[in-house]
Design a protein around this motif. Structure first.
Motif, PDB file in Angstrom:
ATOM      1  N   LEU A  80       4.190  68.096  61.825  1.00  0.00           N
ATOM      2  CA  LEU A  80       2.803  68.565  61.906  1.00  0.00           C
ATOM      3  C   LEU A  80       1.809  67.419  61.794  1.00  0.00           C
ATOM      4  CD1 LEU A  80       2.810  71.955  59.955  1.00  0.00           C
ATOM      5  CD2 LEU A  80       2.996  71.532  62.420  1.00  0.00           C
ATOM      6  N   VAL A  81       2.139  66.379  61.040  1.00  0.00           N
ATOM      7  CA  VAL A  81       1.259  65.201  60.980  1.00  0.00           C
ATOM      8  C   VAL A  81       1.209  64.533  62.349  1.00  0.00           C
ATOM      9  CG1 VAL A  81       0.895  62.899  60.002  1.00  0.00           C
ATOM     10  CG2 VAL A  81       1.559  64.790  58.509  1.00  0.00           C
ATOM     11  N   SER A  82       2.368  64.405  62.997  1.00  0.00           N
ATOM     12  CA  SER A  82       2.410  63.825  64.341  1.00  0.00           C
ATOM     13  C   SER A  82       1.600  64.673  65.317  1.00  0.00           C
ATOM     14  CB  SER A  82       3.868  63.729  64.824  1.00  0.00           C
ATOM     15  OG  SER A  82       3.922  63.300  66.170  1.00  0.00           O
ATOM     16  N   PHE A  83       1.763  65.989  65.219  1.00  0.00           N
ATOM     17  CA  PHE A  83       1.021  66.908  66.078  1.00  0.00           C
ATOM     18  C   PHE A  83      -0.482  66.739  65.889  1.00  0.00           C
ATOM     19  CE2 PHE A  83      -1.081  70.982  66.792  1.00  0.00           C
ATOM     20  CZ  PHE A  83      -0.578  71.389  68.025  1.00  0.00           C
ATOM     21  N   ALA A  84      -0.929  66.731  64.622  1.00  0.00           N
ATOM     22  CA  ALA A  84      -2.356  66.598  64.325  1.00  0.00           C
ATOM     23  C   ALA A  84      -2.883  65.233  64.745  1.00  0.00           C
ATOM     24  CB  ALA A  84      -2.600  66.814  62.829  1.00  0.00           C
ATOM     25  N   TYR A  85      -2.066  64.209  64.573  1.00  0.00           N
ATOM     26  CA  TYR A  85      -2.456  62.845  64.966  1.00  0.00           C
ATOM     27  C   TYR A  85      -2.788  62.800  66.450  1.00  0.00           C
ATOM     28  CZ  TYR A  85      -2.294  57.708  64.796  1.00  0.00           C
ATOM     29  OH  TYR A  85      -2.620  56.372  64.843  1.00  0.00           O
ATOM     30  N   ASN A  86      -2.069  63.596  67.231  1.00  0.00           N
ATOM     31  CA  ASN A  86      -2.229  63.579  68.678  1.00  0.00           C
ATOM     32  C   ASN A  86      -3.319  64.523  69.181  1.00  0.00           C
ATOM     33  OD1 ASN A  86      -0.521  64.792  71.512  1.00  0.00           O
ATOM     34  ND2 ASN A  86      -1.421  62.770  71.416  1.00  0.00           N
ATOM     35  N   VAL A  87      -3.409  65.725  68.599  1.00  0.00           N
ATOM     36  CA  VAL A  87      -4.333  66.731  69.146  1.00  0.00           C
ATOM     37  C   VAL A  87      -5.464  67.117  68.199  1.00  0.00           C
ATOM     38  CG1 VAL A  87      -2.529  67.661  70.644  1.00  0.00           C
ATOM     39  CG2 VAL A  87      -2.898  68.685  68.393  1.00  0.00           C
ATOM     40  N   GLY A  88      -5.451  66.586  66.974  1.00  0.00           N
ATOM     41  CA  GLY A  88      -6.562  66.813  66.056  1.00  0.00           C
ATOM     42  C   GLY A  88      -6.351  67.965  65.078  1.00  0.00           C
ATOM     43  N   PRO A  89      -7.061  67.932  63.939  1.00  0.00           N
ATOM     44  CA  PRO A  89      -6.943  68.969  62.905  1.00  0.00           C
ATOM     45  C   PRO A  89      -7.337  70.361  63.393  1.00  0.00           C
ATOM     46  CG  PRO A  89      -8.006  67.005  62.024  1.00  0.00           C
ATOM     47  CD  PRO A  89      -7.917  66.816  63.505  1.00  0.00           C
ATOM     48  N   GLY A  90      -8.271  70.444  64.349  1.00  0.00           N
ATOM     49  CA  GLY A  90      -8.700  71.745  64.865  1.00  0.00           C
ATOM     50  C   GLY A  90      -7.556  72.478  65.543  1.00  0.00           C
ATOM     51  N   ASN A  91      -6.828  71.783  66.396  1.00  0.00           N
ATOM     52  CA  ASN A  91      -5.686  72.384  67.074  1.00  0.00           C
ATOM     53  C   ASN A  91      -4.538  72.648  66.102  1.00  0.00           C
ATOM     54  OD1 ASN A  91      -6.498  72.697  69.832  1.00  0.00           O
ATOM     55  ND2 ASN A  91      -6.444  70.477  70.029  1.00  0.00           N
ATOM     56  N   LEU A  92      -4.428  71.806  65.076  1.00  0.00           N
ATOM     57  CA  LEU A  92      -3.424  72.045  64.039  1.00  0.00           C
ATOM     58  C   LEU A  92      -3.678  73.386  63.358  1.00  0.00           C
ATOM     59  CD1 LEU A  92      -1.131  71.113  62.072  1.00  0.00           C
ATOM     60  CD2 LEU A  92      -2.954  70.093  60.679  1.00  0.00           C
ATOM     61  N   LYS A  93      -4.943  73.636  63.024  1.00  0.00           N
ATOM     62  CA  LYS A  93      -5.299  74.896  62.368  1.00  0.00           C
ATOM     63  C   LYS A  93      -5.004  76.081  63.275  1.00  0.00           C
ATOM     64  CE  LYS A  93      -9.054  77.103  59.810  1.00  0.00           C
ATOM     65  NZ  LYS A  93     -10.471  76.997  59.360  1.00  0.00           N
ATOM     66  N   LYS A  94      -5.317  75.939  64.561  1.00  0.00           N
ATOM     67  CA  LYS A  94      -5.022  77.016  65.524  1.00  0.00           C
ATOM     68  C   LYS A  94      -3.528  77.264  65.629  1.00  0.00           C
ATOM     69  CE  LYS A  94      -9.035  76.158  68.529  1.00  0.00           C
ATOM     70  NZ  LYS A  94      -9.440  75.702  69.884  1.00  0.00           N
ATOM     71  N   LEU A  95      -2.754  76.194  65.568  1.00  0.00           N
ATOM     72  CA  LEU A  95      -1.303  76.301  65.698  1.00  0.00           C
ATOM     73  C   LEU A  95      -0.690  77.143  64.588  1.00  0.00           C
ATOM     74  CD1 LEU A  95       1.451  75.377  66.941  1.00  0.00           C
ATOM     75  CD2 LEU A  95       1.342  73.433  65.361  1.00  0.00           C
ATOM     76  N   VAL A  96      -1.165  76.959  63.349  1.00  0.00           N
ATOM     77  CA  VAL A  96      -0.501  77.601  62.209  1.00  0.00           C
ATOM     78  C   VAL A  96      -1.154  78.906  61.771  1.00  0.00           C
ATOM     79  CG1 VAL A  96       0.236  75.329  61.377  1.00  0.00           C
ATOM     80  CG2 VAL A  96      -1.833  76.366  60.428  1.00  0.00           C
ATOM     81  N   GLU A  97      -2.390  79.114  62.172  1.00  0.00           N
ATOM     82  CA  GLU A  97      -3.156  80.266  61.674  1.00  0.00           C
ATOM     83  C   GLU A  97      -2.472  81.592  61.988  1.00  0.00           C
ATOM     84  OE1 GLU A  97      -7.851  80.423  60.907  1.00  0.00           O
ATOM     85  OE2 GLU A  97      -7.267  80.358  63.008  1.00  0.00           O
ATOM     86  N   GLY A  98      -2.140  82.351  60.939  1.00  0.00           N
ATOM     87  CA  GLY A  98      -1.563  83.678  61.099  1.00  0.00           C
ATOM     88  C   GLY A  98      -0.141  83.697  61.611  1.00  0.00           C
ATOM     89  N   ARG A  99       0.533  82.547  61.579  1.00  0.00           N
ATOM     90  CA  ARG A  99       1.886  82.482  62.114  1.00  0.00           C
ATOM     91  C   ARG A  99       2.905  82.107  61.041  1.00  0.00           C
ATOM     92  NH1 ARG A  99      -0.894  79.869  66.720  1.00  0.00           N
ATOM     93  NH2 ARG A  99      -0.806  81.310  68.483  1.00  0.00           N
ATOM     94  N   SER A 100       4.121  82.594  61.209  1.00  0.00           N
ATOM     95  CA  SER A 100       5.230  82.167  60.360  1.00  0.00           C
ATOM     96  C   SER A 100       5.655  80.770  60.807  1.00  0.00           C
ATOM     97  CB  SER A 100       6.412  83.126  60.500  1.00  0.00           C
ATOM     98  OG  SER A 100       6.965  83.035  61.807  1.00  0.00           O
ATOM     99  N   LEU A 101       6.467  80.114  59.994  1.00  0.00           N
ATOM    100  CA  LEU A 101       6.922  78.769  60.363  1.00  0.00           C
ATOM    101  C   LEU A 101       7.756  78.798  61.641  1.00  0.00           C
ATOM    102  CD1 LEU A 101       7.805  77.141  56.910  1.00  0.00           C
ATOM    103  CD2 LEU A 101       5.728  76.897  58.279  1.00  0.00           C
ATOM    104  N   ASN A 102       8.530  79.843  61.844  1.00  0.00           N
ATOM    105  CA  ASN A 102       9.298  79.966  63.095  1.00  0.00           C
ATOM    106  C   ASN A 102       8.376  80.092  64.300  1.00  0.00           C
ATOM    107  OD1 ASN A 102      11.838  79.797  61.933  1.00  0.00           O
ATOM    108  ND2 ASN A 102      12.029  82.005  61.641  1.00  0.00           N
ATOM    109  N   GLN A 103       7.292  80.832  64.126  1.00  0.00           N
ATOM    110  CA  GLN A 103       6.319  80.990  65.210  1.00  0.00           C
ATOM    111  C   GLN A 103       5.582  79.673  65.466  1.00  0.00           C
ATOM    112  OE1 GLN A 103       4.209  84.306  63.446  1.00  0.00           O
ATOM    113  NE2 GLN A 103       5.128  85.773  64.875  1.00  0.00           N
ATOM    114  N   VAL A 104       5.308  78.938  64.414  1.00  0.00           N
ATOM    115  CA  VAL A 104       4.674  77.623  64.564  1.00  0.00           C
ATOM    116  C   VAL A 104       5.561  76.733  65.433  1.00  0.00           C
ATOM    117  CG1 VAL A 104       4.052  75.488  63.361  1.00  0.00           C
ATOM    118  CG2 VAL A 104       3.334  77.698  62.432  1.00  0.00           C
ATOM    119  N   ALA A 105       6.841  76.703  65.133  1.00  0.00           N
ATOM    120  CA  ALA A 105       7.779  75.886  65.915  1.00  0.00           C
ATOM    121  C   ALA A 105       7.764  76.295  67.387  1.00  0.00           C
ATOM    122  CB  ALA A 105       9.187  76.019  65.340  1.00  0.00           C
ATOM    123  N   ASP A 106       7.757  77.593  67.627  1.00  0.00           N
ATOM    124  CA  ASP A 106       7.770  78.093  69.004  1.00  0.00           C
ATOM    125  C   ASP A 106       6.496  77.731  69.770  1.00  0.00           C
ATOM    126  OD1 ASP A 106      10.263  79.237  68.706  1.00  0.00           O
ATOM    127  OD2 ASP A 106       9.482  81.206  68.151  1.00  0.00           O
TER     128      ASP A 106
END
Length: 205
Positions: A80-106
């Motif tokens: 997730l740090v690598s992801f945020a480093y590339n696309v920013g904290p805003g997209n990181l928040k969208k990625l995880v919001e309301g999702r389980s960890l399995n859904q985040v991975a998907d």
């Protein structure tokens, strides 16, 4: 949590390092290991400066992941740090919001576009981040498979237990170690029986 060397290497692999300021795929002035703050195209920095900027940037994205309040293992955190480093904290928040960890991975692999176009480099990076996110973290001190208690001959496990419980580390599970274990169990809300079963072991290690 802090990013591990595995996560740092993943970021470095996909960011690359250029010591002269340039415009990235969407026209953002960039330098070093993907640093974008206050960069002028054509400016030059040293490798030491690039590494210093990377450390500063990593701290910002570590904080962004930590603020999510998720219970993550080291590989999930690094991804997730690598992801945020590339696309920013805003997209990181969208990625995880309301999702389980399995859904985040998907959903990690959905973020592979820049300027409205799917980029092969981003597809590869998202796949690598997803793979790291899903990779199990080895247990440092696996449960020995049976309870460890007074009289146990498992000196290696006993020494680990003694160190955590605050007993003399001699590998001998005697009355003093039993007393120390009982006190530790009581302090941590476990049944104070002096026996190291799966629950106590998991709590200790």
């Amino acid at each position: 949590m802090k990013i591990s060397q595995t996560g740092i290497k993943l970021i470095q692999q996909f960011e690359g390092c250029l010591l002269v300021g340039y415009k990235d795929a969407v026209g953002v002035p960039t330098i070093g290991w993907g640093h974008t703050g206050g960069v002028v195209v054509g400016q030059r920095i040293t490798q030491a400066k690039a590494d210093e900027l990377l450390k500063q940037d990593l701290k910002r994205f570590e904080d962004a992941v930590n603020k999510l309040g998720l219970k993550l293992n080291q590989n999930q955190f690094d991804a997730l740090v690598s992801f945020a480093y590339n696309v920013g904290p805003g997209n990181l928040k969208k990625l995880v919001e309301g999702r389980s960890l399995n859904q985040v991975a998907d959903n990690i692999c959905l973020y592979c576009k820049a300027g409205g176009q799917t980029l092969n480099g981003l597809v590869k990076r998202r796949n690598a981040e997803k793979a790291l996110f899903l990779k199990p973290v080895p247990v440092a001190n696996p449960y020995p498979g049976h309870p460890v208690k007074q009289g146990s001959t498992n000196t290696i496990a006993t020494k680990l237990i003694q160190k955590v419980a605050g007993a003399k580390v001699d590998g001998v599970f005697g009355p003093q170690t039993t007393a120390a274990v009982k006190a530790w169990q009581k302090k941590h809300g476990l049944a104070a029986d002096g026996i190291i079963g799966p629950k106590t072991w998991s709590k200790m290690f």
